[in-house]
Write a protein that holds these residues in place. Structure first.
Motif, short mmCIF file in Angstrom:
data_model
loop_
_atom_site.label_atom_id
_atom_site.label_comp_id
_atom_site.label_asym_id
_atom_site.label_seq_id
_atom_site.Cartn_x
_atom_site.Cartn_y
_atom_site.Cartn_z
N LEU A 1 34.27 59.24 17.84
CA LEU A 1 33.70 58.45 16.74
C LEU A 1 33.40 57.01 17.18
CD1 LEU A 1 35.87 59.69 13.73
CD2 LEU A 1 33.41 60.06 14.07
N GLU A 2 34.27 56.44 18.01
CA GLU A 2 34.08 55.07 18.46
C GLU A 2 32.86 54.92 19.36
OE1 GLU A 2 37.87 53.98 20.13
OE2 GLU A 2 38.55 53.12 18.23
N ARG A 3 32.49 55.97 20.07
CA ARG A 3 31.29 55.90 20.92
C ARG A 3 30.04 55.64 20.10
NH1 ARG A 3 31.58 61.20 23.67
NH2 ARG A 3 33.81 61.27 23.81
N GLY A 4 30.00 56.20 18.89
CA GLY A 4 28.89 55.95 17.99
C GLY A 4 27.59 56.65 18.34
N PHE B 1 35.20 63.03 11.27
CA PHE B 1 36.07 62.20 10.43
C PHE B 1 36.97 63.09 9.58
CE2 PHE B 1 37.06 59.71 6.63
CZ PHE B 1 37.60 58.58 7.22
N GLU B 2 36.41 64.15 9.01
CA GLU B 2 37.21 65.10 8.22
C GLU B 2 38.29 65.75 9.09
OE1 GLU B 2 33.91 66.53 4.90
OE2 GLU B 2 34.10 67.63 6.79
N GLU B 3 37.90 66.15 10.29
CA GLU B 3 38.86 66.74 11.22
C GLU B 3 39.96 65.74 11.56
OE1 GLU B 3 38.93 68.38 15.80
OE2 GLU B 3 37.04 68.48 14.70
N GLY B 4 39.56 64.49 11.77
CA GLY B 4 40.54 63.45 12.07
C GLY B 4 41.52 63.22 10.95
N LEU B 5 41.03 63.26 9.71
CA LEU B 5 41.93 63.10 8.56
C LEU B 5 42.95 64.23 8.49
CD1 LEU B 5 39.64 61.83 5.66
CD2 LEU B 5 41.48 60.61 6.82
N LYS B 6 42.50 65.45 8.73
CA LYS B 6 43.42 66.59 8.72
C LYS B 6 44.48 66.44 9.80
CE LYS B 6 40.03 69.85 6.91
NZ LYS B 6 39.18 71.02 7.23
N LEU B 7 44.05 66.03 11.00
CA LEU B 7 45.00 65.84 12.09
C LEU B 7 45.97 64.70 11.78
CD1 LEU B 7 42.52 66.28 15.06
CD2 LEU B 7 44.49 67.76 14.57
N SER B 8 45.44 63.63 11.22
CA SER B 8 46.28 62.48 10.87
C SER B 8 47.34 62.88 9.84
CB SER B 8 45.41 61.36 10.32
OG SER B 8 46.21 60.28 9.88
N ALA C 1 44.56 65.57 20.03
CA ALA C 1 43.29 65.94 19.39
C ALA C 1 42.78 64.80 18.51
CB ALA C 1 43.47 67.21 18.57
N LEU C 2 43.68 64.13 17.80
CA LEU C 2 43.29 63.00 16.96
C LEU C 2 42.73 61.86 17.81
CD1 LEU C 2 43.12 61.58 14.23
CD2 LEU C 2 45.54 60.96 14.50
N GLU C 3 43.38 61.58 18.93
CA GLU C 3 42.88 60.54 19.83
C GLU C 3 41.49 60.87 20.35
OE1 GLU C 3 46.08 60.51 22.65
OE2 GLU C 3 47.24 59.02 21.52
#
Length: 78
Positions: A18-21, A32-39, A10-12
């Motif tokens: 996000l990288e697609r922009g 980004f918030e979701e990514g931080l939680k997963l990280s 899920a993090l990947e």
């Protein structure tokens, strides 16, 4: 709760999006918030696994056994 592999996948996915922009600012911030939680969840899982490995190594080669970290903490507190 999802296991480590599911959280990492899920993090990947979040990182790829996000990288697609091509997202709006609000969507980017939400992801980004979701990514931080997963990280953080992945980091916690890795730290727990590292702790278990350290306990195994400390037990020595002849007396190896798996000890739950909570059990180990309780034993040290006594």
């Amino acid at each position: 709760m999802a296991n480590f592999e599911e959280q990492l996948t899920a993090l990947e996915s979040v990182v790829e999006k996000l990288e697609r922009g091509d997202l709006s600012l609000d969507d980017s911030v939400h992801l980004f918030e979701e990514g931080l939680k997963l990280s953080n969840a992945c980091k916690k899982e890795l730290e727990a696994a590292e702790g278990r490995i350290q306990v195994l190594v400390e037990q020595g080669r002849n007396a190896m056994r798996v000890v739950d970290l909570d059990e180990e903490k309780d034993a040290k507190a006594v």
